[in-house]
Design a protein around this motif. Structure first.
Motif, short mmCIF file in Angstrom:
data_model
loop_
_atom_site.label_atom_id
_atom_site.label_comp_id
_atom_site.label_asym_id
_atom_site.label_seq_id
_atom_site.Cartn_x
_atom_site.Cartn_y
_atom_site.Cartn_z
N GLY A 283 0.81 -1.21 0.00
CA GLY A 283 0.00 0.00 0.00
C GLY A 283 0.84 1.26 0.00
N GLU A 284 1.91 1.27 0.77
CA GLU A 284 2.79 2.45 0.79
C GLU A 284 3.42 2.67 -0.58
OE1 GLU A 284 6.50 4.31 3.37
OE2 GLU A 284 6.11 2.15 3.42
N TYR A 287 0.71 3.95 -2.90
CA TYR A 287 0.32 5.32 -2.53
C TYR A 287 1.35 6.33 -3.03
CZ TYR A 287 -0.87 9.42 0.22
OH TYR A 287 -1.21 10.70 0.59
N CYS A 291 -0.78 8.27 -5.51
CA CYS A 291 -1.62 9.19 -4.73
C CYS A 291 -0.86 10.36 -4.12
CB CYS A 291 -2.32 8.43 -3.60
SG CYS A 291 -3.12 6.89 -4.10
N GLY A 299 0.26 12.61 3.71
CA GLY A 299 -1.19 12.56 3.82
C GLY A 299 -1.84 13.88 4.17
N VAL A 352 -3.63 -0.17 -0.95
CA VAL A 352 -3.53 1.29 -0.78
C VAL A 352 -4.63 1.81 0.14
CG1 VAL A 352 -4.93 2.05 -2.76
CG2 VAL A 352 -2.97 3.42 -2.01
N TYR A 355 -3.54 0.95 3.60
CA TYR A 355 -2.45 1.85 4.00
C TYR A 355 -3.01 3.21 4.43
CZ TYR A 355 1.65 4.86 3.66
OH TYR A 355 2.64 5.77 3.93
N GLU A 356 -3.91 3.76 3.64
CA GLU A 356 -4.47 5.08 3.98
C GLU A 356 -5.23 5.05 5.30
OE1 GLU A 356 -5.10 6.61 -0.65
OE2 GLU A 356 -6.84 6.10 0.60
#
Length: 382
Positions: A283-284, A287, A291, A299, A352, A355-356
Motif C-alpha cells: 500500500g505504501e 500510494y 496518490c 497525507g 492502498v 495503508y491510507e
C-alpha cells in the motif's frame, strides 16, 4: 570593409540551419522518422530560406540606399508623390511569394489529416497525470505513468539521461503500418505530442480528435503533454517503442497472455486473506506512486486543492470503510479524484486503501481485502 561585413552576415544566415541540425546545437526542428514529419521539416526549411532571402534583399537594398545616397556624397532627396508601377510590383511580388509558400503548406496539412485506410487504431486518453492506451480489436489496454523516481525529482539521487521522459509502460507500435490515433481526455485539456512523428493533438474532455502516423524506423521516441494541465503537467511524458512488424506481433501476443494471467491472478486473490504487514508494504508503494502527488507523502494534502487524509475524512473513520473503498474505486464526481478501479489491480487497491486507513496516525486497524474491493467494483456497495 562594408562588403566583407555583408558577406559574413550572409554566410552566417545560410550556415545557421545546418549548424542547428547538429547534436551540439539543437535549435532546429527534428526531421522525425515518418514521411509526414519529413515533409513538415522540409516545409519549415523552405519557408525559412524564403524568409532569409527576403531579409537579405530588403536589408541589402536599404543599406545600399543609405550608403550611396548619403549627404556626404552630395545626394539630394528626390521629391515625388506616387508610382503606379512600384505599387503594382510590391503587390504582385508578395502575392507570388505567398502562393509559393501556400501550395506545399496546404499539401502537407492535407496529408497530416488523412486518417483513411489505417492498419491499427489506438485510443489515447489523457488524465491528471497519465496516459491510457487502448488497442482496438486486440483487448489490450494499459496506463502509462512517469517512471522517474521521486528521489531524482527531489535531487537526492543523480538524474538519469531521460529524466522526466521515461514511463513504466510505453506505447508499442509496428513499423511500416499506418496507425490511427483517437485522442480524448478524462478530465482537463491535455495534448499528446511526439515531435518525431509530427503529431501534436489536443485531448479534450468530451471530444475525440484524430491523428495518424506511419513510422519508418524502429526505435524509442519520446514526447510530452504539450498543454498546461495542472500542477504535475511536467510529469506526463510519452514514450513510444517502434518495433518491426514480426516483433510487434510477438509483443502483442505476449501482452495478451500477461493481461489474461493478471485477470486470473485477481480471481485467485478473491479467496485470499493478505496480512496487515503485506497490505501496508504494498500500500505504501502504491500510494507513493499514484496518490502522493495530490495528497502528499505525509497525507496532509494541499489546502484548497487536494484534501488531507491524515486524521480527517473517510480514511480515518472506522465506520466509513465501505465509503472509502467506493471513493478510491469510483472516484468522486466534480473533483480531481479519479476512479482508480480501472487503473489498479485488486491487490493494489486493497493495499492502498488499507495503508491510507492505518498510516499517519489514522490507526483504524481495518484491513481491506481483494474480495471487498471486487464487491464494490460490481456495484454491491450501492
Amino acid at each position: 570593409m562594408i562588403r566583407q561585413l555583408i558577406s559574413t552576415i550572409m554566410v552566417g544566415f545560410w550556415a545557421l540551419p545546418a549548424a542547428a541540425e547538429t547534436e551540439s546545437m539543437r535549435l532546429n526542428m527534428t526531421q522525425g522518422v515518418t514521411q509526414v514529419s519529413q515533409r513538415v521539416f522540409d516545409l519549415h526549411m523552405t519557408i525559412f530560406y524564403i524568409c532569409v532571402v527576403i531579409g537579405i534583399v530588403v536589408f541589402g537594398v536599404m543599406f545600399w540606399a543609405i550608403l550611396h545616397h548619403r549627404k556626404s556624397r552630395g545626394a539630394v532627396a528626390a521629391s515625388f508623390h506616387e508610382s503606379t508601377k512600384v505599387e503594382i510590383v510590391w503587390t504582385i511580388i508578395p502575392f507570388v511569394i505567398l502562393i509559393v509558400m501556400a501550395v506545399p503548406a496546404t499539401k502537407t496539412l492535407l496529408a497530416m489529416e488523412d486518417i483513411s485506410q489505417s492498419d491499427l487504431t489506438v485510443q489515447i486518453t489523457g488524465s491528471q497525470w497519465k496516459w491510457h492506451y487502448r488497442y482496438f480489436n486486440e483487448d489490450i489496454d494499459f496506463y502509462s505513468l512517469l517512471a522517474t523516481s521521486p528521489a531524482q525529482i527531489d535531487n537526492t539521487r543523480e538524474k538519469r539521461e531521460n529524466y522526466l521522459l521515461e514511463v513504466d509502460r510505453p506505447l508499442v507500435l509496428p513499423v511500416g503500418q499506418k496507425v490511427r490515433f483517437l485522442i480524448t481526455s478524462q478530465d482537463v485539456i491535455h495534448s499528446w505530442w511526439v515531435p518525431d512523428f509530427a503529431v501534436k493533438k489536443d485531448a479534450n474532455p468530451g471530444f475525440i480528435n484524430e491523428a495518424w502516423t506511419r513510422i519508418d524506423k524502429p526505435g524509442i521516441y519520446r514526447g510530452q503533454c504539450a498543454e498546461l494541465c495542472g500542477k504535475d503537467h511536467g510529469f506526463m511524458p510519452i514514450v513510444v517503442i517502434a518495433k518491426p512488424l514480426a516483433e510487434y506481433q510477438e509483443w502483442l501476443q505476449m501482452t495478451k497472455v500477461t493481461q489474461q494471467q493478471a485477470r486470473e491472478e485477481e480471481q485467485r486473490l478473491l479467496a485470499m486473506e493478505m496480512s496487515m504487514d503485506e497490505l501496508m508494504g504494498l500500500g505504501e508503494k502504491t500510494y507513493l506512486a499514484r496518490c502522493a502527488m495530490c495528497h502528499q507523502p505525509n497525507g496532509q494534502g494541499i489546502p484548497g486543492a487536494f484534501p488531507a487524509l491524515a486524521g480527517v475524512g473517510v480514511a480515518s473513520d472506522t465506520g466509513r470503510q465501505l465509503e472509502h473503498i467506493s471513493v478510491v474505486v469510483h472516484g468522486r464526481a466534480g473533483t480531481a479524484m479519479q476512479a482508480f478501479g480501472p487503473q489498479l489491480g485488486l491487490k493494489e487497491l486493497a493495499a492502498v486503501i488499507t495503508y491510507e486507513r492505518n498510516a499517519w496516525g489514522n490507526n483504524t486497524g481495518d484491513t481491506v481485502q481483494a474480495a471487498e474491493v471486487q464487491a464494490v467494483l460490481n456495484g454491491e456497495d450501492l
